[in-house]
Design a protein around this motif. Sequence first.
Motif, PDB file in Angstrom:
ATOM      1  N   GLY A   1      -4.142  14.596  -6.264  1.00 28.08           N
ATOM      2  CA  GLY A   1      -5.311  13.844  -6.689  1.00 28.08           C
ATOM      3  C   GLY A   1      -4.974  12.711  -7.640  1.00 28.08           C
ATOM      4  N   LEU A   2      -3.688  12.393  -7.779  1.00 29.18           N
ATOM      5  CA  LEU A   2      -3.263  11.294  -8.656  1.00 29.18           C
ATOM      6  C   LEU A   2      -3.203   9.990  -7.863  1.00 29.18           C
ATOM      7  CD1 LEU A   2      -0.459  13.307 -10.435  1.00 29.18           C
ATOM      8  CD2 LEU A   2      -2.481  12.374 -11.574  1.00 29.18           C
ATOM      9  N   GLY A   3      -3.708   8.915  -8.458  1.00 30.25           N
ATOM     10  CA  GLY A   3      -3.765   7.628  -7.776  1.00 30.25           C
ATOM     11  C   GLY A   3      -2.836   6.610  -8.411  1.00 30.25           C
ATOM     12  N   PRO A   4      -2.891   5.356  -7.903  1.00 27.69           N
ATOM     13  CA  PRO A   4      -1.976   4.317  -8.393  1.00 27.69           C
ATOM     14  C   PRO A   4      -2.203   3.943  -9.859  1.00 27.69           C
ATOM     15  CG  PRO A   4      -3.527   3.432  -6.772  1.00 27.69           C
ATOM     16  CD  PRO A   4      -3.706   4.911  -6.761  1.00 27.69           C
ATOM     17  N   SER A   5      -3.342   4.307 -10.428  1.00 28.19           N
ATOM     18  CA  SER A   5      -3.508   4.058 -11.867  1.00 28.19           C
ATOM     19  C   SER A   5      -2.943   5.227 -12.687  1.00 28.19           C
ATOM     20  CB  SER A   5      -4.982   3.837 -12.207  1.00 28.19           C
ATOM     21  OG  SER A   5      -5.712   5.014 -11.920  1.00 28.19           O
ATOM     22  N   ASP A   6      -2.528   6.312 -11.996  1.00 34.43           N
ATOM     23  CA  ASP A   6      -1.936   7.458 -12.698  1.00 34.43           C
ATOM     24  C   ASP A   6      -0.409   7.427 -12.674  1.00 34.43           C
ATOM     25  OD1 ASP A   6      -4.395   8.893 -13.292  1.00 34.43           O
ATOM     26  OD2 ASP A   6      -4.532   9.218 -11.133  1.00 34.43           O
ATOM     27  N   PHE A   7       0.149   7.002 -11.542  1.00 32.36           N
ATOM     28  CA  PHE A   7       1.611   6.986 -11.461  1.00 32.36           C
ATOM     29  C   PHE A   7       2.084   5.853 -10.563  1.00 32.36           C
ATOM     30  CE2 PHE A   7       0.726   9.145  -7.539  1.00 32.36           C
ATOM     31  CZ  PHE A   7       1.805   8.872  -6.704  1.00 32.36           C
ATOM     32  N   ARG A   8       3.332   5.437 -10.776  1.00 34.25           N
ATOM     33  CA  ARG A   8       3.942   4.325 -10.046  1.00 34.25           C
ATOM     34  C   ARG A   8       5.320   4.756  -9.577  1.00 34.25           C
ATOM     35  NH1 ARG A   8       0.373   0.987  -9.184  1.00 34.25           N
ATOM     36  NH2 ARG A   8       2.025  -0.506  -8.711  1.00 34.25           N
ATOM     37  N   VAL A   9       5.755   4.232  -8.452  1.00 32.01           N
ATOM     38  CA  VAL A   9       7.143   4.401  -8.053  1.00 32.01           C
ATOM     39  C   VAL A   9       7.858   3.058  -8.220  1.00 32.01           C
ATOM     40  CG1 VAL A   9       6.497   4.150  -5.604  1.00 32.01           C
ATOM     41  CG2 VAL A   9       8.731   5.075  -6.203  1.00 32.01           C
ATOM     42  N   ARG A  10       8.962   3.085  -8.938  1.00 35.37           N
ATOM     43  CA  ARG A  10       9.741   1.871  -9.193  1.00 35.37           C
ATOM     44  C   ARG A  10      11.003   1.934  -8.357  1.00 35.37           C
ATOM     45  NH1 ARG A  10       9.425   2.241 -15.713  1.00 35.37           N
ATOM     46  NH2 ARG A  10       7.154   2.278 -15.886  1.00 35.37           N
ATOM     47  N   VAL A  11      11.218   0.872  -7.574  1.00 35.47           N
ATOM     48  CA  VAL A  11      12.289   0.878  -6.585  1.00 35.47           C
ATOM     49  C   VAL A  11      13.289  -0.226  -6.873  1.00 35.47           C
ATOM     50  CG1 VAL A  11      12.806   0.791  -4.117  1.00 35.47           C
ATOM     51  CG2 VAL A  11      10.598   1.681  -4.892  1.00 35.47           C
ATOM     52  N   SER A  12      14.568   0.104  -6.777  1.00 36.62           N
ATOM     53  CA  SER A  12      15.621  -0.909  -6.873  1.00 36.62           C
ATOM     54  C   SER A  12      16.692  -0.567  -5.847  1.00 36.62           C
ATOM     55  CB  SER A  12      16.192  -0.937  -8.290  1.00 36.62           C
ATOM     56  OG  SER A  12      17.170  -1.967  -8.396  1.00 36.62           O
ATOM     57  N   ASP A  13      17.791  -1.311  -5.898  1.00 30.27           N
ATOM     58  CA  ASP A  13      18.876  -1.090  -4.941  1.00 30.27           C
ATOM     59  C   ASP A  13      20.192  -1.402  -5.639  1.00 30.27           C
ATOM     60  OD1 ASP A  13      20.828  -1.400  -2.830  1.00 30.27           O
ATOM     61  OD2 ASP A  13      19.164  -1.595  -1.422  1.00 30.27           O
TER      62      ASP A  13
ATOM     63  N   ALA B   1       7.998  -1.583   4.846  1.00 31.04           N
ATOM     64  CA  ALA B   1       7.591  -0.342   5.529  1.00 31.04           C
ATOM     65  C   ALA B   1       6.606   0.445   4.667  1.00 31.04           C
ATOM     66  CB  ALA B   1       8.820   0.510   5.849  1.00 31.04           C
ATOM     67  N   LEU B   2       6.853   0.490   3.357  1.00 33.03           N
ATOM     68  CA  LEU B   2       5.924   1.191   2.466  1.00 33.03           C
ATOM     69  C   LEU B   2       4.556   0.519   2.487  1.00 33.03           C
ATOM     70  CD1 LEU B   2       8.402   1.948  -0.433  1.00 33.03           C
ATOM     71  CD2 LEU B   2       7.135   3.668   0.890  1.00 33.03           C
ATOM     72  N   GLU B   3       4.567  -0.813   2.613  1.00 37.21           N
ATOM     73  CA  GLU B   3       3.296  -1.529   2.714  1.00 37.21           C
ATOM     74  C   GLU B   3       2.584  -1.166   4.020  1.00 37.21           C
ATOM     75  OE1 GLU B   3       3.616  -5.698   2.011  1.00 37.21           O
ATOM     76  OE2 GLU B   3       1.441  -6.012   2.195  1.00 37.21           O
ATOM     77  N   ALA B   4       3.348  -1.131   5.137  1.00 35.84           N
ATOM     78  CA  ALA B   4       2.747  -0.755   6.419  1.00 35.84           C
ATOM     79  C   ALA B   4       2.166   0.662   6.363  1.00 35.84           C
ATOM     80  CB  ALA B   4       3.786  -0.846   7.542  1.00 35.84           C
ATOM     81  N   MET B   5       2.777   1.539   5.569  1.00 34.53           N
ATOM     82  CA  MET B   5       2.267   2.913   5.428  1.00 34.53           C
ATOM     83  C   MET B   5       1.030   2.991   4.545  1.00 34.53           C
ATOM     84  SD  MET B   5       5.832   4.909   4.718  1.00 34.53           S
ATOM     85  CE  MET B   5       7.084   5.164   5.978  1.00 34.53           C
ATOM     86  N   GLY B   6       0.665   1.867   3.957  1.00 27.93           N
ATOM     87  CA  GLY B   6      -0.520   1.865   3.099  1.00 27.93           C
ATOM     88  C   GLY B   6      -0.247   2.296   1.674  1.00 27.93           C
ATOM     89  N   LEU B   7       1.031   2.278   1.272  1.00 31.55           N
ATOM     90  CA  LEU B   7       1.388   2.775  -0.058  1.00 31.55           C
ATOM     91  C   LEU B   7       1.772   1.670  -1.041  1.00 31.55           C
ATOM     92  CD1 LEU B   7       3.424   5.947   0.983  1.00 31.55           C
ATOM     93  CD2 LEU B   7       1.074   5.836   0.129  1.00 31.55           C
ATOM     94  N   ALA B   8       1.579   0.402  -0.650  1.00 25.27           N
ATOM     95  CA  ALA B   8       2.033  -0.702  -1.500  1.00 25.27           C
ATOM     96  C   ALA B   8       1.461  -0.612  -2.911  1.00 25.27           C
ATOM     97  CB  ALA B   8       1.664  -2.047  -0.855  1.00 25.27           C
ATOM     98  N   GLU B   9       0.238  -0.122  -3.028  1.00 28.38           N
ATOM     99  CA  GLU B   9      -0.399  -0.101  -4.350  1.00 28.38           C
ATOM    100  C   GLU B   9       0.284   0.852  -5.326  1.00 28.38           C
ATOM    101  OE1 GLU B   9      -4.468   1.215  -3.985  1.00 28.38           O
ATOM    102  OE2 GLU B   9      -3.913   2.869  -2.672  1.00 28.38           O
ATOM    103  N   PHE B  10       1.170   1.732  -4.820  1.00 32.47           N
ATOM    104  CA  PHE B  10       1.907   2.642  -5.705  1.00 32.47           C
ATOM    105  C   PHE B  10       3.278   2.098  -6.101  1.00 32.47           C
ATOM    106  CE2 PHE B  10      -1.025   5.499  -3.581  1.00 32.47           C
ATOM    107  CZ  PHE B  10      -1.408   6.366  -4.577  1.00 32.47           C
ATOM    108  N   VAL B  11       3.729   1.015  -5.427  1.00 32.97           N
ATOM    109  CA  VAL B  11       5.143   0.642  -5.466  1.00 32.97           C
ATOM    110  C   VAL B  11       5.378  -0.618  -6.291  1.00 32.97           C
ATOM    111  CG1 VAL B  11       7.144   0.043  -4.056  1.00 32.97           C
ATOM    112  CG2 VAL B  11       5.429   1.655  -3.173  1.00 32.97           C
ATOM    113  N   ASP B  12       6.342  -0.564  -7.207  1.00 33.37           N
ATOM    114  CA  ASP B  12       6.819  -1.758  -7.908  1.00 33.37           C
ATOM    115  C   ASP B  12       8.300  -1.932  -7.638  1.00 33.37           C
ATOM    116  OD1 ASP B  12       4.388  -2.316  -9.298  1.00 33.37           O
ATOM    117  OD2 ASP B  12       4.877  -0.709 -10.726  1.00 33.37           O
ATOM    118  N   LEU B  13       8.704  -3.150  -7.308  1.00 34.52           N
ATOM    119  CA  LEU B  13      10.117  -3.497  -7.359  1.00 34.52           C
ATOM    120  C   LEU B  13      10.494  -3.529  -8.846  1.00 34.52           C
ATOM    121  CD1 LEU B  13      12.712  -4.600  -6.061  1.00 34.52           C
ATOM    122  CD2 LEU B  13      11.651  -6.848  -6.057  1.00 34.52           C
ATOM    123  N   ASP B  14      11.602  -2.935  -9.214  1.00 33.26           N
ATOM    124  CA  ASP B  14      11.958  -2.879 -10.635  1.00 33.26           C
ATOM    125  C   ASP B  14      13.472  -2.724 -10.770  1.00 33.26           C
ATOM    126  OD1 ASP B  14      12.407  -2.361 -13.306  1.00 33.26           O
ATOM    127  OD2 ASP B  14      10.611  -1.122 -13.538  1.00 33.26           O
TER     128      ASP B  14
END
Lengths: 432, 432
Positions: A151-163, A251-264
């Motif tokens: 039940g947690l949404g994008p205002s509760d948690f974020r995923v930060r992605v790098s490479d 791909a994460l955007e196509a899955m509808g998850l972009a609102e959870f994802v930050d490049l970081d």
Amino acid sequence: MPPLPLPGFRDFYPDEFSLRTHLFGTWRAVATRYGFQEYDGPPLEPLELYTAKSGEEIVTQLYNFTDKGGREVALRPEMTPTLARMVAARANGLRKPIRWFSIPQLYRYERQQRGRLREHFQLNCDLIGEPGPIGDAEIIALAVDAVRAFGLGPSDFRVRVSDRRVLSELLAGLGLDRAQVAVAYQVLDKFGRAPREVSVGRLRDAAVGPDAIGRLLTLSGVRTWDAFREAAAGLGDAVGAAEPLRRTLAALEAMGLAEFVDLDLTIVRGLAYYTGTVFELFDARGELRAICGGGRYDNLLQALGGVDLPALGFGLGDVVLTELLRDRGLVPGDQSAIDVFLAGIGEEDASEVLALAHELRDAGLRVEYALSPQPLGKQLRLADARNARLAVVLGPDERARGELVVKDLAAKTQSAVRRDAVGAWLLEALRG
Amino acid sequence: MPPLPLPGFRDFYPDEFSLRTHLFGTWRAVATRYGFQEYDGPPLEPLELYTAKSGEEIVTQLYNFTDKGGREVALRPEMTPTLARMVAARANGLRKPIRWFSIPQLYRYERQQRGRLREHFQLNCDLIGEPGPIGDAEIIALAVDAVRAFGLGPSDFRVRVSDRRVLSELLAGLGLDRAQVAVAYQVLDKFGRAPREVSVGRLRDAAVGPDAIGRLLTLSGVRTWDAFREAAAGLGDAVGAAEPLRRTLAALEAMGLAEFVDLDLTIVRGLAYYTGTVFELFDARGELRAICGGGRYDNLLQALGGVDLPALGFGLGDVVLTELLRDRGLVPGDQSAIDVFLAGIGEEDASEVLALAHELRDAGLRVEYALSPQPLGKQLRLADARNARLAVVLGPDERARGELVVKDLAAKTQSAVRRDAVGAWLLEALRG
């Protein structure tokens, strides 16, 4: 009095265990929806399984000892070495990509800090045998869903992605030498928690020039692909090296998850073994430690298990997630209510109570009754205390008519029901 | 190559883990139907928790060591001491009777025998705060149902019930002294496995007279209440002492479980702490070790935890039960099939595959798709290999019409379905 539990270990009373049931049940449901299969290994492993990868210094944090057979052993601090061993032992017989998950209890023996646990549970998900960026998106999406499902949404948690491939190219493009690169990784890793002047000071101390420091600060603030392209311009082939990252984010955007994802780009991950994508999940307010960390480790299975397969995965612990769920009021109440409490009026009703209890339990209902003779009023109070939804009263008058009385304890209503139809009647009433 | 698992420890690959899921899920369902609540404690405990009850000799069988803080600790060999500590710590706040269960992994370090495990899982159920014989029936019925629920019937397994109070009265009535009573317990305990002449010889060696030996042999063969009354006649007040046992057996009959139950005075249980009812579950052919053992231990919580509450319970391990299920062909196949495999025809279908995969997973379906571009035929073979029930094919022609193709992989049929209705369509098809 008996000895207390060891420092850093938890007792799980039923009210606490019900949260564990909720966590594990939700994780299992989400992992299964991604086609992942559950596995487990031994909680105790040869010490060598951990020192082979991380060297002897890891031993200071391990719960290790010599067993009675003279073996050096350790309570598992992480799942990946066990996973690598298991995959290596059956590598040819396993369909690729391997989608496996586990919920091990893990152990560490650090100097005891206040409230710091020495055990925790961790959802581990790994995807093995898939080198491409859609695999990275699949694993990140699974991590997001394993938190979102509570039940947690994008205002509760974020995923930060790098490479790591991108970071490496950026730092080379800035002209940093090997020692400076190591310092830059450490500074980036602490960037969110350390004052800016401390970060800058550490880079200056390592003789990183002011231009490079300036660009690093800019890169630290990047959160979108467009901002990255601008900030990385001219730094080696960083934009080219970021092509897998771009496809993972798409791909994460196509899955509808972009609102959870930050490049970081400040996501480095302490462990040396990551070779590509790295990511962490954080509470959006930045008040807690990381909820989850993971990434791609394409060389690790070969190093640990002798089988050359690309792999990536994550670990998601129970402790920080629970803090976040409590903070957001998302811990469900105790689910342990029973369905039906059976009460007998006289001694002669007792065997009928036993027969009906077993009949209803066989039908899947959660049933209790008083184990010793008690007045009806006391039995009904026990029914209330057990959070029973319905009470069934068996008495001599009703028995003579082939009936029972069913009480709805919340609605305070009651009905006479035929004894031979009571099972179906109760199932229907509880469903409604 | 990585080191092997430690001797006596198991890896659980997904096909093996699915059986564990079946065992634990069934046990949880049965215990919950009896109103039992799950708890857990630490896998590692202070050594003193075990030596306090069983003395120092138990240490030879424990997985114990000294931790880095100088503490003497042990991997838990059983759950009861942890249970006693937890109940003692909150005794006043817990509603009685306490109905608790747990499925701990337990450890022992015996001299390694061929194939002998050093860890196993055990369903532990305990009923605390209820002194009467219906409580005993409740616990025995729960043990029976925790085995019966796998599809095993009275020709597959039996529960043998005795009572230490009755045995004690019988042996006193036979005129045995304290040393002879100890020998008689040992002889009875081994009666089913030792040759009759060995049992008789041991009693003779202890100077038990021929009449007493004859009556003991008769008592050993007793399986019903009527036979007991006859064989126990004149031996102290054995029949009076058996009144709780009689009521327990009558309650099991009222519950409809009589066909599983034998009265059997050779059930002693090795552990010294039982004070009343004792019982064991065995396979009906007598080929395996005991499946489950338990009984009433009214003094143990006080001895261990300082709280005076009557209690009884049992432990039911995973290993012997699994042998029995395998022998009877009752181990279910791998349940890890997925619901839907998504296949895209061209590169341009890839992002639509991702979007639909996530939409369907959000609806609770188990979904996979190829993580890298592959020809349609190869994707459909992967769908088969994953045991998918349905495949959804996304291609340019169908997309132009706002449609998808759904293939039933078993029935070899296919249907064109509107893209905006596919979620509901698939849920319906999978339900059917």
